[in-house]
Scaffold this active site. Sequence first.
Site, PDB file in Angstrom:
ATOM      1  N   LYS A 296      41.705  47.539  36.732  1.00  0.00           N
ATOM      2  CA  LYS A 296      41.716  46.420  35.784  1.00  0.00           C
ATOM      3  C   LYS A 296      41.439  46.872  34.344  1.00  0.00           C
ATOM      4  O   LYS A 296      42.013  46.348  33.404  1.00  0.00           O
ATOM      5  CB  LYS A 296      40.717  45.350  36.202  1.00  0.00           C
ATOM      6  CG  LYS A 296      41.176  44.576  37.431  1.00  0.00           C
ATOM      7  CD  LYS A 296      40.192  43.492  37.802  1.00  0.00           C
ATOM      8  CE  LYS A 296      40.588  42.869  39.128  1.00  0.00           C
ATOM      9  NZ  LYS A 296      39.641  41.882  39.598  1.00  0.00           N
ATOM     10  N   ASN A 317      43.896  41.464  35.068  1.00  0.00           N
ATOM     11  CA  ASN A 317      44.316  41.423  36.487  1.00  0.00           C
ATOM     12  C   ASN A 317      45.762  40.968  36.648  1.00  0.00           C
ATOM     13  O   ASN A 317      46.226  40.827  37.774  1.00  0.00           O
ATOM     14  CB  ASN A 317      43.366  40.548  37.318  1.00  0.00           C
ATOM     15  CG  ASN A 317      43.708  39.074  37.214  1.00  0.00           C
ATOM     16  OD1 ASN A 317      44.253  38.626  36.208  1.00  0.00           O
ATOM     17  ND2 ASN A 317      43.383  38.326  38.240  1.00  0.00           N
ATOM     18  N   ASP A 332      41.479  35.722  36.786  1.00  0.00           N
ATOM     19  CA  ASP A 332      40.180  35.554  37.458  1.00  0.00           C
ATOM     20  C   ASP A 332      39.326  34.540  36.685  1.00  0.00           C
ATOM     21  O   ASP A 332      38.465  33.883  37.275  1.00  0.00           O
ATOM     22  CB  ASP A 332      39.410  36.882  37.521  1.00  0.00           C
ATOM     23  CG  ASP A 332      39.955  37.811  38.607  1.00  0.00           C
ATOM     24  OD1 ASP A 332      40.654  37.314  39.510  1.00  0.00           O
ATOM     25  OD2 ASP A 332      39.684  39.026  38.539  1.00  0.00           O
ATOM     26  N   GLY A 356      31.033  44.930  37.578  1.00  0.00           N
ATOM     27  CA  GLY A 356      32.364  45.554  37.613  1.00  0.00           C
ATOM     28  C   GLY A 356      33.404  44.677  36.932  1.00  0.00           C
ATOM     29  O   GLY A 356      33.069  43.786  36.137  1.00  0.00           O
ATOM     30  N   THR A 379      23.545  49.594  39.202  1.00  0.00           N
ATOM     31  CA  THR A 379      23.466  50.500  38.059  1.00  0.00           C
ATOM     32  C   THR A 379      23.170  49.642  36.830  1.00  0.00           C
ATOM     33  O   THR A 379      24.059  48.983  36.283  1.00  0.00           O
ATOM     34  CB  THR A 379      24.809  51.252  37.875  1.00  0.00           C
ATOM     35  OG1 THR A 379      25.200  51.776  39.150  1.00  0.00           O
ATOM     36  CG2 THR A 379      24.717  52.355  36.855  1.00  0.00           C
ATOM     37  N   TYR A 461      36.247  37.628  49.365  1.00  0.00           N
ATOM     38  CA  TYR A 461      37.011  36.665  50.175  1.00  0.00           C
ATOM     39  C   TYR A 461      37.429  37.223  51.534  1.00  0.00           C
ATOM     40  O   TYR A 461      38.046  36.510  52.331  1.00  0.00           O
ATOM     41  CB  TYR A 461      38.221  36.124  49.407  1.00  0.00           C
ATOM     42  CG  TYR A 461      39.221  37.159  48.963  1.00  0.00           C
ATOM     43  CD1 TYR A 461      39.102  37.775  47.731  1.00  0.00           C
ATOM     44  CD2 TYR A 461      40.290  37.508  49.774  1.00  0.00           C
ATOM     45  CE1 TYR A 461      40.008  38.724  47.311  1.00  0.00           C
ATOM     46  CE2 TYR A 461      41.213  38.454  49.362  1.00  0.00           C
ATOM     47  CZ  TYR A 461      41.061  39.053  48.133  1.00  0.00           C
ATOM     48  OH  TYR A 461      41.971  40.003  47.725  1.00  0.00           O
ATOM     49  N   GLY A 482      34.542  32.894  48.082  1.00  0.00           N
ATOM     50  CA  GLY A 482      35.516  33.604  47.246  1.00  0.00           C
ATOM     51  C   GLY A 482      36.955  33.275  47.605  1.00  0.00           C
ATOM     52  O   GLY A 482      37.862  33.497  46.804  1.00  0.00           O
TER      53      GLY A 482
HETATM   54  P1  NAP Z   1      34.508  46.982  40.707  1.00  0.00           P
HETATM   55  O1  NAP Z   1      34.963  46.884  39.309  1.00  0.00           O
HETATM   56  O2  NAP Z   1      34.748  48.244  41.465  1.00  0.00           O
HETATM   57  O3  NAP Z   1      32.919  46.707  40.709  1.00  0.00           O
HETATM   58  C1  NAP Z   1      32.170  46.854  41.879  1.00  0.00           C
HETATM   59  C2  NAP Z   1      30.760  46.264  41.679  1.00  0.00           C
HETATM   60  O4  NAP Z   1      30.143  46.267  42.967  1.00  0.00           O
HETATM   61  C3  NAP Z   1      29.859  47.084  40.768  1.00  0.00           C
HETATM   62  O5  NAP Z   1      28.956  46.223  40.126  1.00  0.00           O
HETATM   63  C4  NAP Z   1      29.121  47.989  41.782  1.00  0.00           C
HETATM   64  O6  NAP Z   1      27.853  48.410  41.326  1.00  0.00           O
HETATM   65  C5  NAP Z   1      28.925  47.015  42.888  1.00  0.00           C
HETATM   66  N1  NAP Z   1      28.713  47.626  44.201  1.00  0.00           N
HETATM   67  C6  NAP Z   1      29.624  48.298  44.951  1.00  0.00           C
HETATM   68  N2  NAP Z   1      29.083  48.652  46.127  1.00  0.00           N
HETATM   69  C7  NAP Z   1      27.802  48.188  46.113  1.00  0.00           C
HETATM   70  C8  NAP Z   1      26.735  48.241  47.038  1.00  0.00           C
HETATM   71  N3  NAP Z   1      26.873  48.854  48.211  1.00  0.00           N
HETATM   72  N4  NAP Z   1      25.563  47.648  46.709  1.00  0.00           N
HETATM   73  C9  NAP Z   1      25.412  47.028  45.529  1.00  0.00           C
HETATM   74  N5  NAP Z   1      26.391  46.952  44.604  1.00  0.00           N
HETATM   75  C10 NAP Z   1      27.563  47.533  44.896  1.00  0.00           C
HETATM   76  O7  NAP Z   1      35.089  45.802  41.595  1.00  0.00           O
HETATM   77  P2  NAP Z   1      35.531  44.338  41.108  1.00  0.00           P
HETATM   78  O8  NAP Z   1      36.918  44.313  40.616  1.00  0.00           O
HETATM   79  O9  NAP Z   1      34.487  43.825  40.211  1.00  0.00           O
HETATM   80  O10 NAP Z   1      35.567  43.551  42.513  1.00  0.00           O
HETATM   81  C11 NAP Z   1      34.368  43.317  43.199  1.00  0.00           C
HETATM   82  C12 NAP Z   1      34.619  42.417  44.400  1.00  0.00           C
HETATM   83  O11 NAP Z   1      35.108  41.149  43.983  1.00  0.00           O
HETATM   84  C13 NAP Z   1      35.646  42.972  45.381  1.00  0.00           C
HETATM   85  O12 NAP Z   1      35.151  42.752  46.677  1.00  0.00           O
HETATM   86  C14 NAP Z   1      36.864  42.104  45.138  1.00  0.00           C
HETATM   87  O13 NAP Z   1      37.666  41.974  46.297  1.00  0.00           O
HETATM   88  C15 NAP Z   1      36.220  40.789  44.761  1.00  0.00           C
HETATM   89  N6  NAP Z   1      37.119  39.951  43.947  1.00  0.00           N
HETATM   90  C16 NAP Z   1      37.434  38.713  44.423  1.00  0.00           C
HETATM   91  C17 NAP Z   1      38.275  37.914  43.681  1.00  0.00           C
HETATM   92  C18 NAP Z   1      38.657  36.574  44.200  1.00  0.00           C
HETATM   93  O14 NAP Z   1      39.675  36.047  43.766  1.00  0.00           O
HETATM   94  N7  NAP Z   1      37.907  35.979  45.090  1.00  0.00           N
HETATM   95  C19 NAP Z   1      38.779  38.341  42.446  1.00  0.00           C
HETATM   96  C20 NAP Z   1      38.395  39.602  41.984  1.00  0.00           C
HETATM   97  C21 NAP Z   1      37.558  40.400  42.737  1.00  0.00           C
HETATM   98  P3  NAP Z   1      27.675  49.798  40.496  1.00  0.00           P
HETATM   99  O15 NAP Z   1      28.053  49.464  39.078  1.00  0.00           O
HETATM  100  O16 NAP Z   1      26.255  50.125  40.668  1.00  0.00           O
HETATM  101  O17 NAP Z   1      28.608  50.800  41.137  1.00  0.00           O
END
Ligand code: NAP
Length: 533
Positions: A296, A317, A332, A356, A379, A461, A482
């Site tokens: 993204k 996105n 989003d 993230g 983090t 989701y 979600g």
């Molecule tokens: P991203 O940019 O990779 O960010 C990941 C985030 O998750 C970071 O804050 C990371 O923390 C944290 N994280 C990962 N593993 C973790 C763990 N084991 N314990 C605690 N924190 C953890 O991903 P993103 O794009 O933000 O997406 C995140 C989630 O949202 C995904 O599951 C995605 O499928 C979902 N999502 C859903 C929708 C929807 O339409 N419902 C839309 C977008 C995204 P650190 O910074 O410490 O690494």
Amino acid sequence: MNREYESLICLCLTGETIEENQEYLRRYRNCIDLVELRLDLLSDSELDRLRGNPGRLGEMLTGVQRLVTCRRLADGGAWSGDERERCRVLGDVLDGPPDWIDLEDDLSDELEIAARERGVGIVRSIHCLDSPPADVPGILDRLSRGGALAKLAVAVSGTDDVRRLVESVAQRAPGTHIVLGMGEYGLMTRLLARRIGSAWTYTSAHGAVQAAPGQVDPRTLVERYGFRRIGPDTALFGVVGDPIAHSRSPEYHNARFQRDNLDAVYLPFRVDDLRPFMSIAHTLPLHGMSVTVPHKSAAAKLADHTDDAVRETGACNTLIREHDSYLGTNTDVPGFLQPLTPYLDAVDGATIVGAGGAARAIAYALVTRGMDVLIVNRTVSRAEALASDMNRAAERIASTQAGVRPGRARAGAIPNSRSDIAGFGSLIVQTTSCGMEPNDECDPIPEYRFDGSEVVYDIVYTPATTTLLERAERAGCRVISGALMFEQQAAVQYDLFRRAYWSFRRSRDNGTRSYDGVRRDIGRAPWSRQSEG
Ligand code: NAP
């Protein structure tokens, strides 16, 4: 790219006996055009039977074109025997006769001459099991000597390898070659065989030995990936991410394209580096893309034009093609807000768990709606960076939009108790990937105890109800899944894709290049104000 060519579907027969292969053929007959009999995978006794009676080929594999080959170990096959014996095997089977024979580039012309005398079509092939060769066009020219169909199968280790393959064939006459990238990153060369001019694409039967890495079964190719629907004018869309197999977006957008009767197909693209993929997107071309983890922020940088939401969050996105450039937006933002609307009056501050790409869109959505947010993350430095970006965005909005009072953002560590999020506890938004399959046991705030007054919104989701949501529901909280956000952001995205589709069709039909409608539509969206980027 010249696309006026109908690509065929070839089923690789990898069974040890002709009877086993007949069963694979029976299973997929209505969705394939030809079969490739892999002589190197037949048992010794079956190979002897076939050599003694090559007519069995035509008697037993009926109703499709037949291609034969005997692949060596060095080319990814199973033949480990003597090379002269391999040539004799191929020579014996020629009396079948098959419709096609695949001969490696280094095989002498003798077999080719014998095959031509029997009216058998020639495929000349090279299999590169490490990386793409330097001069793909030169190799294809050499392989097509004497009118042979040139086949180049290359193990690809990333998107840049795929780009080299796709760009190498962009100017070649379609149907004169088969070029494919083996492995997951190369899947697009199989799905888009027609767009890259490949005479056919290879598939394997479900549950059978896979003839090469990355093959799918014919039914999946046709039903899930719409292979037969991809014609010369079909508008291509897709989702880019890594990993991508879990994405529900292809299912959603293909169903909507079909319901609206649009000549459009939406595909998943596993991409490790967005920059070379953008080059592929221009070559194909792709008319719109959903962008997911981890691309993204790269998409925000690579988009030719961006709107406010993308500029302020650094996360994009959605990419929409306009003329020869891509507009970036972030669905989003509205997708997140819509399911929250009924609860907005009841919440006066929010804790966002995660920092993230998705957290960026959500923080922006809430701050621009005047809500103060606390961003907590594993983090903490990432949470701090996001909070200061949001405060800068809030200042810009306050100074440019009279009467608008954006919220403020703070950062912190993962909370252990309600007092850690005092003032921000009425809404908790979980945005980390913790809790997403296959890590569905993961709880990102395990020490935090709900008191039942919170609205808890988990944007993961898959599954629709996460471990965290289950816990919140048990404590009496109002919860938002979600899955609702996914549906909403996808609906907004689909609307943009549909408009891009019609702009493309209008410009093509009128012979003009007027895509202005798309840019106007994105510019009008309430979350979006576009700029050059
Ligand atoms: P991203 O940019 O990779 O960010 C990941 C985030 O998750 C970071 O804050 C990371 O923390 C944290 N994280 C990962 N593993 C973790 C763990 N084991 N314990 C605690 N924190 C953890 O991903 P993103 O794009 O933000 O997406 C995140 C989630 O949202 C995904 O599951 C995605 O499928 C979902 N999502 C859903 C929708 C929807 O339409 N419902 C839309 C977008 C995204 P650190 O910074 O410490 O690494």
